[in-house]
Design a protein around this motif. Structure first.
Motif, PDB file in Angstrom:
ATOM      1  N   ALA A 102      -4.948 -24.460 -14.730  1.00  0.00           N
ATOM      2  CA  ALA A 102      -5.276 -25.488 -13.740  1.00  0.00           C
ATOM      3  C   ALA A 102      -5.254 -24.915 -12.323  1.00  0.00           C
ATOM      4  O   ALA A 102      -6.123 -25.230 -11.494  1.00  0.00           O
ATOM      5  N   ASP A 103      -4.277 -24.062 -12.027  1.00  0.00           N
ATOM      6  CA  ASP A 103      -4.168 -23.459 -10.691  1.00  0.00           C
ATOM      7  C   ASP A 103      -5.325 -22.511 -10.395  1.00  0.00           C
ATOM      8  O   ASP A 103      -5.709 -22.330  -9.229  1.00  0.00           O
ATOM      9  N   ARG A 104      -5.902 -21.896 -11.438  1.00  0.00           N
ATOM     10  CA  ARG A 104      -6.946 -20.893 -11.235  1.00  0.00           C
ATOM     11  C   ARG A 104      -8.365 -21.459 -11.264  1.00  0.00           C
ATOM     12  O   ARG A 104      -9.305 -20.752 -10.909  1.00  0.00           O
ATOM     13  N   LEU A 105      -8.520 -22.682 -11.694  1.00  0.00           N
ATOM     14  CA  LEU A 105      -9.854 -23.282 -11.743  1.00  0.00           C
ATOM     15  C   LEU A 105     -10.325 -23.618 -10.331  1.00  0.00           C
ATOM     16  O   LEU A 105      -9.516 -23.737  -9.402  1.00  0.00           O
ATOM     17  N   PRO A 106     -11.640 -23.756 -10.121  1.00  0.00           N
ATOM     18  CA  PRO A 106     -12.148 -24.068  -8.775  1.00  0.00           C
ATOM     19  C   PRO A 106     -11.477 -25.303  -8.183  1.00  0.00           C
ATOM     20  O   PRO A 106     -11.217 -26.286  -8.888  1.00  0.00           O
ATOM     21  N   ALA A 107     -11.216 -25.259  -6.887  1.00  0.00           N
ATOM     22  CA  ALA A 107     -10.483 -26.350  -6.241  1.00  0.00           C
ATOM     23  C   ALA A 107     -11.219 -27.674  -6.351  1.00  0.00           C
ATOM     24  O   ALA A 107     -10.588 -28.733  -6.492  1.00  0.00           O
ATOM     25  N   ASP A 108     -12.562 -27.637  -6.297  1.00  0.00           N
ATOM     26  CA  ASP A 108     -13.304 -28.900  -6.328  1.00  0.00           C
ATOM     27  C   ASP A 108     -13.344 -29.527  -7.723  1.00  0.00           C
ATOM     28  O   ASP A 108     -13.867 -30.628  -7.897  1.00  0.00           O
ATOM     29  N   TRP A 109     -12.783 -28.844  -8.726  1.00  0.00           N
ATOM     30  CA  TRP A 109     -12.650 -29.456 -10.047  1.00  0.00           C
ATOM     31  C   TRP A 109     -11.481 -30.438 -10.099  1.00  0.00           C
ATOM     32  O   TRP A 109     -11.378 -31.203 -11.029  1.00  0.00           O
ATOM     33  N   ARG A 110     -10.566 -30.335  -9.123  1.00  0.00           N
ATOM     34  CA  ARG A 110      -9.384 -31.217  -9.067  1.00  0.00           C
ATOM     35  C   ARG A 110      -8.608 -31.184 -10.388  1.00  0.00           C
ATOM     36  O   ARG A 110      -8.238 -32.220 -10.957  1.00  0.00           O
ATOM     37  N   ALA A 111      -8.354 -29.985 -10.875  1.00  0.00           N
ATOM     38  CA  ALA A 111      -7.657 -29.818 -12.151  1.00  0.00           C
ATOM     39  C   ALA A 111      -6.182 -30.150 -11.998  1.00  0.00           C
ATOM     40  O   ALA A 111      -5.551 -29.831 -10.982  1.00  0.00           O
ATOM     41  N   GLY A 112      -5.630 -30.781 -13.014  1.00  0.00           N
ATOM     42  CA  GLY A 112      -4.218 -31.085 -13.021  1.00  0.00           C
ATOM     43  C   GLY A 112      -3.711 -31.237 -14.438  1.00  0.00           C
ATOM     44  O   GLY A 112      -4.487 -31.458 -15.374  1.00  0.00           O
ATOM     45  N   VAL A 113      -2.412 -31.092 -14.612  1.00  0.00           N
ATOM     46  CA  VAL A 113      -1.777 -31.221 -15.930  1.00  0.00           C
ATOM     47  C   VAL A 113      -0.788 -32.380 -15.858  1.00  0.00           C
ATOM     48  O   VAL A 113       0.039 -32.452 -14.950  1.00  0.00           O
ATOM     49  N   ARG A 114      -0.901 -33.267 -16.818  1.00  0.00           N
ATOM     50  CA  ARG A 114      -0.008 -34.428 -16.892  1.00  0.00           C
ATOM     51  C   ARG A 114       0.627 -34.496 -18.274  1.00  0.00           C
ATOM     52  O   ARG A 114       0.003 -34.148 -19.273  1.00  0.00           O
ATOM     53  N   ALA A 115       1.856 -34.976 -18.313  1.00  0.00           N
ATOM     54  CA  ALA A 115       2.537 -35.176 -19.590  1.00  0.00           C
ATOM     55  C   ALA A 115       2.027 -36.460 -20.224  1.00  0.00           C
ATOM     56  O   ALA A 115       1.737 -37.443 -19.534  1.00  0.00           O
ATOM     57  N   GLY A 116       1.911 -36.439 -21.544  1.00  0.00           N
ATOM     58  CA  GLY A 116       1.470 -37.624 -22.274  1.00  0.00           C
ATOM     59  C   GLY A 116       2.230 -37.760 -23.567  1.00  0.00           C
ATOM     60  O   GLY A 116       3.072 -36.913 -23.917  1.00  0.00           O
ATOM     61  N   ALA A 117       1.933 -38.818 -24.295  1.00  0.00           N
ATOM     62  CA  ALA A 117       2.641 -39.066 -25.551  1.00  0.00           C
ATOM     63  C   ALA A 117       2.411 -37.953 -26.556  1.00  0.00           C
ATOM     64  O   ALA A 117       3.285 -37.655 -27.381  1.00  0.00           O
ATOM     65  N   SER A 118       1.240 -37.313 -26.503  1.00  0.00           N
ATOM     66  CA  SER A 118       0.924 -36.224 -27.434  1.00  0.00           C
ATOM     67  C   SER A 118       1.136 -34.848 -26.832  1.00  0.00           C
ATOM     68  O   SER A 118       0.717 -33.847 -27.401  1.00  0.00           O
ATOM     69  N   GLY A 119       1.801 -34.781 -25.675  1.00  0.00           N
ATOM     70  CA  GLY A 119       2.070 -33.498 -25.041  1.00  0.00           C
ATOM     71  C   GLY A 119       1.306 -33.352 -23.737  1.00  0.00           C
ATOM     72  O   GLY A 119       0.533 -34.233 -23.345  1.00  0.00           O
ATOM     73  N   PRO A 120       1.490 -32.220 -23.043  1.00  0.00           N
ATOM     74  CA  PRO A 120       0.802 -32.028 -21.771  1.00  0.00           C
ATOM     75  C   PRO A 120      -0.702 -31.884 -21.975  1.00  0.00           C
ATOM     76  O   PRO A 120      -1.157 -31.348 -22.987  1.00  0.00           O
ATOM     77  N   ARG A 121      -1.466 -32.353 -20.980  1.00  0.00           N
ATOM     78  CA  ARG A 121      -2.928 -32.278 -21.080  1.00  0.00           C
ATOM     79  C   ARG A 121      -3.507 -31.926 -19.718  1.00  0.00           C
ATOM     80  O   ARG A 121      -3.126 -32.510 -18.696  1.00  0.00           O
ATOM     81  N   LEU A 122      -4.393 -30.949 -19.732  1.00  0.00           N
ATOM     82  CA  LEU A 122      -5.138 -30.581 -18.521  1.00  0.00           C
ATOM     83  C   LEU A 122      -6.414 -31.401 -18.470  1.00  0.00           C
ATOM     84  O   LEU A 122      -7.104 -31.559 -19.474  1.00  0.00           O
ATOM     85  N   ARG A 123      -6.733 -31.900 -17.282  1.00  0.00           N
ATOM     86  CA  ARG A 123      -7.996 -32.595 -17.073  1.00  0.00           C
ATOM     87  C   ARG A 123      -8.631 -32.071 -15.791  1.00  0.00           C
ATOM     88  O   ARG A 123      -7.938 -31.831 -14.801  1.00  0.00           O
ATOM     89  N   ALA A 124      -9.954 -31.914 -15.830  1.00  0.00           N
ATOM     90  CA  ALA A 124     -10.691 -31.438 -14.660  1.00  0.00           C
ATOM     91  C   ALA A 124     -12.128 -31.934 -14.741  1.00  0.00           C
ATOM     92  O   ALA A 124     -12.600 -32.337 -15.809  1.00  0.00           O
ATOM     93  N   ASP A 125     -12.794 -31.914 -13.591  1.00  0.00           N
ATOM     94  CA  ASP A 125     -14.179 -32.362 -13.488  1.00  0.00           C
ATOM     95  C   ASP A 125     -15.022 -31.184 -13.037  1.00  0.00           C
ATOM     96  O   ASP A 125     -14.914 -30.726 -11.903  1.00  0.00           O
ATOM     97  N   ALA A 126     -15.871 -30.673 -13.951  1.00  0.00           N
ATOM     98  CA  ALA A 126     -16.698 -29.510 -13.639  1.00  0.00           C
ATOM     99  C   ALA A 126     -17.980 -29.880 -12.910  1.00  0.00           C
ATOM    100  O   ALA A 126     -18.790 -29.006 -12.611  1.00  0.00           O
ATOM    101  N   GLY A 127     -18.168 -31.158 -12.595  1.00  0.00           N
ATOM    102  CA  GLY A 127     -19.376 -31.605 -11.914  1.00  0.00           C
ATOM    103  C   GLY A 127     -20.458 -31.991 -12.903  1.00  0.00           C
ATOM    104  O   GLY A 127     -20.396 -31.674 -14.092  1.00  0.00           O
ATOM    105  N   GLU A 128     -21.468 -32.708 -12.394  1.00  0.00           N
ATOM    106  CA  GLU A 128     -22.591 -33.129 -13.241  1.00  0.00           C
ATOM    107  C   GLU A 128     -22.114 -33.930 -14.459  1.00  0.00           C
ATOM    108  O   GLU A 128     -22.710 -33.871 -15.527  1.00  0.00           O
ATOM    109  N   PHE A 129     -20.996 -34.656 -14.291  1.00  0.00           N
ATOM    110  CA  PHE A 129     -20.454 -35.507 -15.353  1.00  0.00           C
ATOM    111  C   PHE A 129     -19.984 -34.708 -16.570  1.00  0.00           C
ATOM    112  O   PHE A 129     -20.002 -35.217 -17.696  1.00  0.00           O
ATOM    113  N   VAL A 130     -19.551 -33.467 -16.354  1.00  0.00           N
ATOM    114  CA  VAL A 130     -19.002 -32.636 -17.430  1.00  0.00           C
ATOM    115  C   VAL A 130     -17.476 -32.632 -17.290  1.00  0.00           C
ATOM    116  O   VAL A 130     -16.937 -32.240 -16.252  1.00  0.00           O
ATOM    117  N   ALA A 131     -16.803 -33.075 -18.344  1.00  0.00           N
ATOM    118  CA  ALA A 131     -15.348 -33.171 -18.342  1.00  0.00           C
ATOM    119  C   ALA A 131     -14.737 -31.939 -18.997  1.00  0.00           C
ATOM    120  O   ALA A 131     -15.223 -31.453 -20.017  1.00  0.00           O
TER     121      ALA A 131
END
Length: 258
Positions: A102-131
Motif C-alpha cells: 500500500a505504501d509503495r503504490l502510486p499516491a493517487d490510488w489512495r491505497a490503504g489497509v483496513r482490518a475486517g472480519a476476514s482479516g486485513p484487506r488492501l483497497r485501492a483505485d487504479a483509475g478508470e473504475f478499476v479496483a
C-alpha cells in the motif's frame, strides 16, 4: 406557427449533431460506457505496479479471468476481467506485506489497509473504475487482484499468447523427475518504469511430491522452504514449486527492475 416548427427542427438538428460529436469524441464518463478492451490496459498496468510494489520474494502472476453473464442494465449483459498476483510470505507477515505494498503504490490510488472480519484487506483505485484489492487467502499467502467490474465486452480482452520453452522450468522438472503435464502458460504485465514482469508456469503432475530435489538448483539460500512449497532464485527468475493443490505447479517469475 411555421416559425415554431422551424425552431423545433433546427433545435433537433443541433442536439443530434452534438450527440453525434460527443459519442465519437468525448471520453466515456461512467464504467458502463467503457468496455473490457478499454479497461484491459489499465488492469495490466495495475498488475505491473503491484509486482513492482511487492519486489523480491516468492510470487507468481495468475492468468486473466473473464467472467461473462453479469448485468450492466436489465437489458444488457456484460463481463468482468480480473487479474491476480499471488505472493508467499512467512506466516504472520501477511499484514506487513499488505502495508508495504500500500505504501509503495502510486499516491493517487489512495491505497490503504483496513482490518475486517476476514482479516486485513488492501483497497485501492487504479483509475478508470478499476479496483485493486489485496487479501490473505491462507496462512502465509496473499492474493492481489485488479478487476474491472461489469463492463460491455466490446472487442474483448486478448488472451495470453503461447509461452516459449523455459530452461529454468525444464531444469526444475528434471530435478523432480517429472515431465510437464501442461503446455507452458505465460502471463505478463508492463512494469511502471519500463520492461515487463513475467510468469511462465506448468503443471508437474499430481501432488504430493518431494521438493527436496530442487535444493541443488538454488542460487544461495532458498526464498521459501516448506514441506509443500519451495522457492529459489535462478538467475533473474524466482522459481516457485507449489504442491499444496491437487497438481504440483511450477512457476518461474521475473519481476520489475529497480
Amino acid at each position: 406557427m411555421a416559425w415554431l416548427l422551424a425552431v423545433t427542427v433546427t433545435w433537433a438538428v443541433v442536439v443530434g449533431g452534438l450527440t453525434w460529436w460527443s459519442a465519437r469524441h468525448d471520453p466515456p464518463t461512467v464504467k458502463e460506457q467503457r468496455t473490457l478492451a478499454d479497461a484491459g490496459p489499465v488492469v495490466d498496468r495495475a498488475l505491473g505496479e503491484l509486482v513492482a510494489a511487492v519486489g523480491d520474494g516468492a510470487w507468481a502472476l495468475t492468468g486473466p479471468q473473464v467472467e461473462r453473464g453479469c448485468r450492466i442494465t436489465p437489458m444488457a449483459d456484460g463481463a468482468t476481467l480480473t487479474r491476480g498476483l499471488d505472493v508467499l510470505v512467512a506466516e504472520g507477515g501477511e499484514r506487513a506485506l499488505l502495508d508495504r505494498v500500500a505504501d509503495r503504490l502510486p499516491a493517487d490510488w489512495r491505497a490503504g489497509v483496513r482490518a475486517g472480519a476476514s482479516g486485513p484487506r488492501l483497497r485501492a483505485d487504479a483509475g478508470e473504475f478499476v479496483a485493486v484489492q489485496g487479501r490473505v487467502t491462507s496462512g502465509g499467502r496473499v492474493r492481489f487482484t485488479a478487476d474491472t467490474g461489469c463492463r460491455p465486452v466490446g472487442a474483448g480482452y486478448p488472451q495470453p499468447s503461447a509461452a516459449p520453452a523455459d530452461p529454468t522450468l525444464d531444469a526444475a522438472l528434471r530435478a523432480l523427475g517429472r515431465p510437464a503435464r501442461s503446455a507452458p502458460e505465460q502471463v505478463t504485465a508492463p512494469c511502471p518504469g519500463g520492461g515487463t514482469a513475467r510468469t511462465v508456469a506448468v503443471s508437474a503432475g499430481d501432488a504430493p511430491v518431494a521438493l527436496t530435489g530442487l535444493r541443488p538448483l538454488a542460487a544461495g539460500s532458498p526464498v521459501a522452504d516448506l514441506p509443500e512449497v519451495y522457492a529459489y532464485r535462478s538467475g533473474p527468475a524466482t522459481v516457485l514449486a507449489d504442491g499444496t493443490g491437487a497438481q504440483v505447479r511450477l512457476a518461474a517469475s521475473t519481476g520489475c527492475p529497480g
